[in-house]
Design an enzyme around this catalytic site. Structure first.
Site, PDB file in Angstrom:
ATOM      1  N   HIS A 116      -0.041 -11.956   2.982  1.00 62.12           N
ATOM      2  CA  HIS A 116      -0.391 -10.882   2.053  1.00 62.12           C
ATOM      3  C   HIS A 116      -1.560 -11.253   1.150  1.00 62.12           C
ATOM      4  O   HIS A 116      -1.773 -10.609   0.122  1.00 62.12           O
ATOM      5  CB  HIS A 116       0.813 -10.506   1.184  1.00 62.12           C
ATOM      6  N   GLU A 174       0.715   1.537  11.441  1.00 70.13           N
ATOM      7  CA  GLU A 174      -0.702   1.451  11.076  1.00 70.13           C
ATOM      8  C   GLU A 174      -1.623   1.796  12.244  1.00 70.13           C
ATOM      9  O   GLU A 174      -2.612   2.520  12.082  1.00 70.13           O
ATOM     10  CB  GLU A 174      -1.042   0.054  10.542  1.00 70.13           C
TER      11      GLU A 174
END
Lengths: 355, 326
Positions: free
Chosen positions: B129, B60
């Site tokens: 998450h 990322e």
């Protein structure tokens, strides 16, 4: 920057032969290195009397790395670096005046006084900064190379970083992507052996030369204190990358003669004074080239002094320019936060007047 | 008008903008051959090829930074994060580079990049998450933050985000992807950033919110209606730029405000907006402003605990009744 084509055809005395470099080019490199040295000394002086604030990282001792690498590039090649970048900016074509004025925080500075020592930018000559977070410029360079390939151009992106940057994740993620996508980028470690006050071998059990191996990026080491060797290597690498060879990694071995920044000691517990003194005596890139030029009969003391006077004059004029450039007026405070001020909605939330 | 899902609306926006401008490309994990983890990029690889629809390694920080670099030199990247939970790995590139390079260079670079992906909690994905991430970004001058809650808004705002010359954080919702709604077919259907939308009209109390919480707000408004209370539901749509005029208008109309957001309360979007309302519309208020947020804890996994942690229509109704002194 001088077109490489014009440099050919001049005489190549014995001493320059191994490098395939003309006398004219060697003298140019000498003039440039002298400028970088005198420019940084002028900055050092200005910092000492409070003209320059914040952090200020000097390139003194590493002029060969800068001059030799940049000489091999074209105007449309991209260069990006970390925060020890004043002379790289000059080498790429930002004027010494604009660099010095930026150090002074003036409107005439390369970044209008908003960047300072660590954030010098010159998009007009494709000098892409000037970045303050170790290793964070490496993905950006990978992005420039992505664009070069995306648009099928033939320029090259050159990414400078210090030796400490190779322990950052951004470095490894970037080398992997550059390798997978065969991007035209050269990752150059200016390996001055110390990340601030930490010797490289204290934070790595593998050699610098091995750092790109896991990503399949070919590595080369070169003595960065030998500007001619540095130039000769980059002339070759840049052409290969331009021709589509994919990314390269260079371990440019060099040494910093000053502290990490102006507020740090030159030596101390992390490196002995004797080491610094020895390297200054034996490995000064300007002296190394001077000796070659003297030996080859291409330069004498008088000629050197003349070149040095030119360098000092440019550095001194840059300081004068900076001194006389106004500070950025308050109207600049809110300028260029956004590229696009949308016609709707509020973008600023501080409740201050902005007119 | 066509009826389509939020997912299809995003897909259509990407497709139209990629056809319109060859400098637009999409990069992220699983966006190409896999058609996207949430299928937002379905079929784009076939139309635009691997150079413009690019499967990245799981890096990322690296590919966000590659995108910023590409934007510095004139491309218009759309960087997909599989979820914004993973964008934490890229925060350095977003906050230190994307949002600051325009200013630090005194305008030498524009950074026309979109970082997009789902934010907030879905169902039982546990703490790492299930985070609403918008305030990390709206905190920073230099980027714009967009949170569409309907298919039409998703399409119109994504097109605006891609055309904008600044970094735009474009936050979707995992639980919204299957939601259907009417979406204009017009290729020039663009919703300007910074324009809020009144999703429901009422004159008794204002529920101000953004993103997928508009659906919780609307559910609360329906319950309140049964009790004879009419709520204004204002969807901000973008957090920066912020439609302060629309906020002040609803405050002036109802004089009572509840701010609803999916994220945590501390320094949340609601905290900012409450502060601005008291600065700019104090005399219009008939009650203190209340906030409904996620419980101030990492999201638990167990279904019953998760339900207790999330903002709910019941909590919104309760807050509305309080500001109405009912």
């Amino acid at each position: 920057m001088t077109d490489t084509k014009t440099r050919k055809g001049t005489g190549k005395p014995e001493v320059l032969k191994p490098y395939g470099v003309s006398a004219e080019l060697a003298l140019e490199l000498m003039q440039e290195m002298l400028l970088y040295r005198r420019f940084e000394e002028k900055a050092e002086e200005a910092y000492a009397i409070g003209k320059i604030g914040g952090f200020c990282h000097l390139h003194i001792g590493q002029e060969g790395a800068c001059a030799g690498t940049l000489k091999a590039l074209r105007e449309d090649d991209y260069v990006i670096s970390a925060y020890r970048e004043h002379t790289l900016a000059i080498a790429k074509g930002v004027t010494p005046n604009a660099v010095m004025a930026e150090l002074y925080g003036r409107i005439g500075g390369a970044s209008g006084g908003k960047g300072g020592s660590m954030h010098i930018f010159g998009t007009h000559v494709r000098f892409m900064g000037g970045h303050g977070i170790v290793g964070a410029q490496v993905p950006l360079a990978t992005g420039f190379a992505w664009k070069i390939k995306y648009r099928a151009e033939d320029s090259v992106a050159v990414c400078f970083m210090g030796d400490a940057a190779v322990n950052q994740g951004a470095f490894h993620e970037s080398l992997n992507m550059a390798s997978v996508w065969e991007l035209p980028v050269i990752f150059v470690v200016e390996n001055n052996q110390y990340g601030m006050g930490t010797a490289f071998d204290r934070v790595s059990t593998t050699d610098m030369q091995q750092k790109s191996a896991a990503h399949g990026v070919p590595a080369t080491s070169v003595d960065g204190q030998d500007v001619l060797a540095t130039y000769a290597l980059f002339r070759e690498l840049v052409q290969e990358v331009r021709d589509g060879a994919g990314p390269k990694f260079v371990n440019l071995e060099t040494y910093r003669f000053r502290g990490h920044s102006m507020s740090d000691p030159v030596s101390g517990t992390y490196r002995p004074t004797e080491e610094v003194e020895r390297r200054k005596k034996e490995d000064d890139p300007i002296v190394v080239l001077r000796d070659k030029l003297f030996a080859g009969g291409l330069l004498d003391q008088a000629g050197l002094q003349e070149m040095d006077a030119t360098a000092r004059k440019i550095a001194s004029e840059a300081a004068d320019f900076a001194e006389n450039s106004p500070v950025p007026g308050p109207e600049n405070l809110y300028r260029n936060v956004w590229a696009e001020v949308n016609p709707h909605g509020r973008l600023f939330f501080d409740g201050r007047r902005r007119d | 008008m066509a009826v389509m899902t939020y997912r299809e609306a995003l897909n259509q926006a990407l497709r139209e903008e990629m056809r319109r401008d060859p400098d637009v490309f999409l990069m992220g994990e699983e966006v190409a051959e896999y058609d996207g983890a949430y299928k937002v990029s379905k079929g784009l690889l076939g139309e635009f090829g691997p150079q413009r629809v690019v499967d990245s390694p799981i890096s990322e920080l690296g590919f966000a930074g590659l995108g910023v670099g590409a934007a510095m030199v004139g491309l218009r990247p759309v960087i997909e994060f599989m979820t914004f939970n993973f964008a934490h790995l890229a925060l350095d590139q977003i906050l230190n580079n994307a949002t600051k390079l325009h200013y630090m260079s005194d305008g030498q670079f524009d950074i026309p990049i979109v970082f997009r992906g789902p934010t907030g909690a879905a169902l039982q994905l546990a703490a790492q998450h299930s985070q609403a991430c918008e305030t990390y970004y709206s905190h920073a001058p230099g980027c714009k933050v967009v949170t569409p809650g309907t298919p039409a808004d998703a399409k119109g705002l994504l097109k605006a985000a891609i055309r904008d010359d600044d970094p735009v954080i474009f936050m979707e919702g995992e639980l919204l992807y299957n939601m259907k709604g009417e979406v204009p077919d017009d290729e020039d259907f663009v919703i300007p950033l910074g324009v809020a939308d009144l999703k429901r009209e009422g004159s008794d109390v204002s529920i101000i919110t953004h993103g997928k919480m508009i659906h919780v707000a609307l559910a609360a408004a329906s319950k309140l209606q049964k009790d004879g209370v009419e709520a204004d539901v204002l969807d901000l749509r973008t957090i920066r730029p912020l439609d302060m005029d629309a906020i002040l208008a609803t405050v002036a109309k109802t004089n009572r405000v509840v701010y609803l957001e999916e994220g945590w309360p501390y320094a949340g979007t609601g905290a900012q907006i409450v502060s601005m309302i008291q600065e700019e519309a104090f005399d219009h208020l008939d009650a203190p402003i209340l906030r409904v947020t996620q419980a101030d804890i990492p999201m638990p996994y167990a279904k019953n605990l998760e339900m207790l942690a999330k903002p709910s229509a019941e909590l919104v109704v309760e807050a509305c009744n309080k500001v109405l002194y009912r």
